[in-house]
Write an enzyme that holds these catalytic residues in place. Structure first.
Site, PDB file in Angstrom:
ATOM      1  CG  ASP A  19      -2.047  -1.083   1.069  1.00 21.31           C
ATOM      2  OD1 ASP A  19      -2.310  -1.492   0.187  1.00 21.31           O
ATOM      3  OD2 ASP A  19      -2.225  -1.704   2.350  1.00 21.31           O
ATOM      4  CB  THR A  20       3.114   2.713   2.169  1.00 19.18           C
ATOM      5  OG1 THR A  20       2.234   2.927   2.930  1.00 19.18           O
ATOM      6  CG2 THR A  20       4.054   3.816   2.246  1.00 19.18           C
TER       7      THR A  20
END
Length: 297
Positions: A19-20
């Site tokens: 996600d990051t």
């Protein structure tokens, strides 16, 4: 052992898993003023999928505001609060970790970007781009007055490095008790558009040799840089990945921070360093030829 990415499904799975996304810049997204093919499309793809995109660079010659201008010039979407440079991290370290008293100063070996970040953090400094220091005139101690308020020396990449700056820094570090020796980063080289040049680590090397000790390094692979990111961005380490071109900075940085790593071969690290009998002991989780390969995800 690293996973070598090659199929569309490999890239789809990778993008879904994290996600990051933390990106190094030089050698990953661009070379000097030349974009890596597909870099813009990949960043847009990640944003379209609601991923958090951050840029983590050891470049200490520019402030985050000025570094943002480079993104703009190259047509890469980026916001100041997504950019984490070693100049910014050094300024935060001095103000928030060292808690430098307001009546104390820092002697700077570095450029305007480092000075700007120090100024924004309320840190007083001398040296740097001051014409009295950026000179090729001979340095002598008889003409030098020690500023007793200097409590640290910070050394970044300085393309105007000279004997005067090194000599003044040496005086502060040897004559003022407790004067801290800091380096924005210890990269031995950095990739320009036309080839490798000496990096910030090469600039601090004469002082390290003269003093017989190493500086506290702020940038990658030190955890200090990640601490700056943690203070501003909430992320799950299990769903975070660092994308870089350098084993001993980018990949080690990710490993030190407990996040996954993706090595691209468009910058410093060569194929021979990750395969064969002389392969590095620093092993990335994933390897691909270029960041542009993720376009198929």
């Amino acid at each position: 052992m690293s996973t070598r990415l090659s199929t569309a499904q490999d890239y789809i799975s990778l993008v879904d898993k994290y996600d990051t996304w933390l990106f190094d810049c030089d050698g990953v997204l661009w070379h000097g003023d030349r974009l890596v093919d597909g870099a813009i499309e990949v960043l847009q793809l990640l944003r379209d999928k609601k991923k958090t995109v951050l840029f983590v660079t050891n470049n200490a010659t520019k402030s985050r505001k000025n570094y943002r201008k480079k993104f703009d010039q190259l047509g890469v979407e980026a916001h100041v609060d997504e950019i984490y440079g070693s100049a910014y991290a050094a300024a935060v370290y001095i103000s928030s970790v060292m808690k430098l008293p307001k009546d104390k100063k820092v002697y700077v070996i570095g450029m305007a970007g480092l000075e700007e970040e120090l100024r924004d953090e309320g840190v007083s400094f001398i040296g740097g781009t001051d014409p009295a220091d950026a000179t090729l005139d001979a340095f002598t101690l008889e003409n030098f007055t020690l500023d007793e308020d200097v409590a640290a020396v910070v050394c970044g990449l300085d393309t105007s490095i000279n004997y005067t700056k090194l000599s003044k820094a040496f005086q502060y570090l040897t004559r003022i008790p407790g004067c801290a020796f800091l380096a924005t980063n210890e990269d031995s080289t950095y990739p320009s558009a036309h080839g490798l040049l000496p990096g910030a680590g090469a600039i601090s090397a004469p002082l390290r040799f003269a003093l017989g000790k190493d500086p506290i390094s702020i940038g990658k692979p030190a955890s200090t840089m990640l601490d700056c990111i943690k203070a501003k961005v909430h992320y799950d380490p299990a769903r975070t990945i660092m994308v870089g071109d350098r084993l001993n900075t980018d990949i080690l940085f990710g490993q030190n921070g407990g996040i996954s790593t993706l090595l691209v071969l468009t910058g410093i690290t060569q194929e021979s360093e990750i395969t064969g009998p002389n392969a590095s002991k620093i092993v990335p989780d994933f390897v691909t030829q270029s960041v542009g390969d993720l376009r198929v995800a």
